[in-house]
Design an enzyme around this catalytic site. Sequence first.
Site, PDB file in Angstrom:
ATOM      1  N   GLY A   1       0.820  -1.213   0.000  1.00 26.91           N
ATOM      2  CA  GLY A   1       0.000   0.000   0.000  1.00 26.91           C
ATOM      3  C   GLY A   1       0.848   1.254   0.000  1.00 26.91           C
TER       4      GLY A   1
ATOM      5  N   HIS B   1      39.138  21.465  11.800  1.00 23.84           N
ATOM      6  CA  HIS B   1      39.094  21.528  13.259  1.00 23.84           C
ATOM      7  C   HIS B   1      38.157  22.645  13.687  1.00 23.84           C
ATOM      8  CE1 HIS B   1      40.479  21.519  17.429  1.00 23.84           C
ATOM      9  NE2 HIS B   1      40.563  22.845  17.331  1.00 23.84           N
TER      10      HIS B   1
END
Length: 469
Positions: A37, A447
């Site tokens: 479905g 970083h």
Amino acid sequence: MSEAYDVVIIGGGPGGYVCAIRAAQLGLKVACVEGRGALGGTCLNVGCIPSKALLHSSEMVHEANGHFAEMGIVAKGVSVDLDKMHAYKKSVIDSNTSGIEFLFKKNKVDYIRGWGKIPAAGKVEVALSDGGAQTLEAKNIVIATGSEPATLPFAEVDQKQVVDSTGALDLPAVPKKLVIIGAGVIGLELGSVWGRMGADVQVLEYLDHITPGMDAEVSKQFQKILTKQGVTFTLGAAVSAVEKSKKGVKVTYKMRKDDSEHTMEADVVLVATGRRPYTDGLGLQDLGVEMTNRGQVKTDGHWRTNVAGVWAIGDVIDGPMLAHKAEEEGTAVAESIAGQSGHVNYKVIPSVIYTSPEVATVGETEEQLKERGVAYKVGKFPFLANGRAKAHFATDGFVKVLADKETDRVLGVHVIGPFAGDLIHEYCVAMEFGASAEDVARTCHAHPTFSEAMREAAMAATFGKPIHA
């Protein structure tokens, strides 16, 4: 009424719908038969996607009741509206499944709603969802019907007191006590959801360790972290009975080490003992398709069955039952049918457990390398030494890189920590290109990021020491 196609795929899950779209992109006439479905299979409807929605919700509850105060965020009286949480989950499901329907239309894939059967090579009979039947002629048929939860003969699933993974996603209330049979991926993820929302979670596992097949060091650390979070584990427990009553559920088990019998009471019991291939109603026995003794469709290593023109992919064949593995196979089969060289590198398929912290792995474990007699070196780096992890209160876990002792080639990577499921792909790419640990170690990483931990572990493997630990 009969219609002819180059390819008919039975099953609209990750393997099936990806196969359909890729085949259509390659110029083939394609139909996909799905009886649920909605497209997306177990993954989008009652698996990967809804579980991730609930995991995210429960993590937010945990943060609001925990780290918010430490960060200076005042959030008093935080509570859970489970009905709204389920509505949010459904909206995520609907958005994804409707998105696949859009992609089918965009790529001109015919979506046939109904249940398919293969009466003969080259034919698919469909019992249509709105009544009637339709016969499809197909030069190629792809079986992509996925899997269903495995059951226990003594534990009748009613999706109320005794549930499988589907029922565990739709509990109407947070259980006071949740007993989980099986310490695999599904049980631990769903246990995390309800544990973070207040349930007392007890896990019963037949083996003497959790997460079978995982690198042993990672598995042990994972169990320690989950135990610290409040999950209780009983290992080496052979469950023999699950009895329901108006008061709750009683689970009986024997300890393998001494054969002593014990019982455990629960409001809800989750049976999480794995999954099995779903091939019911396909007519494979009458068609003469060879099967394994585990109920899988047998293929030749290139997804072909012994019946000409019939292929199989995903959870119905051998290999890990992972959505992305099925997608890779779907793409490879579509390309093979189109005359190209479809290929899947089974050595570089990541696996992820979406708890908090996440666990991700790719390649071989230490145990597998020892069994093969491979000389290897190990590089590890803890998230406790990662600046970004400290800022996120996410310092549990580590990165572990296994590299060939002679060539430095990356053989396996195992991560337990924040966003491990996303971080692992750096090494998937590296391994696909045959990279060495030094290749990763000498690659600049931004970083401050979690991904720096991935580089530091490579440094540890290559140079013997990382920088920040």
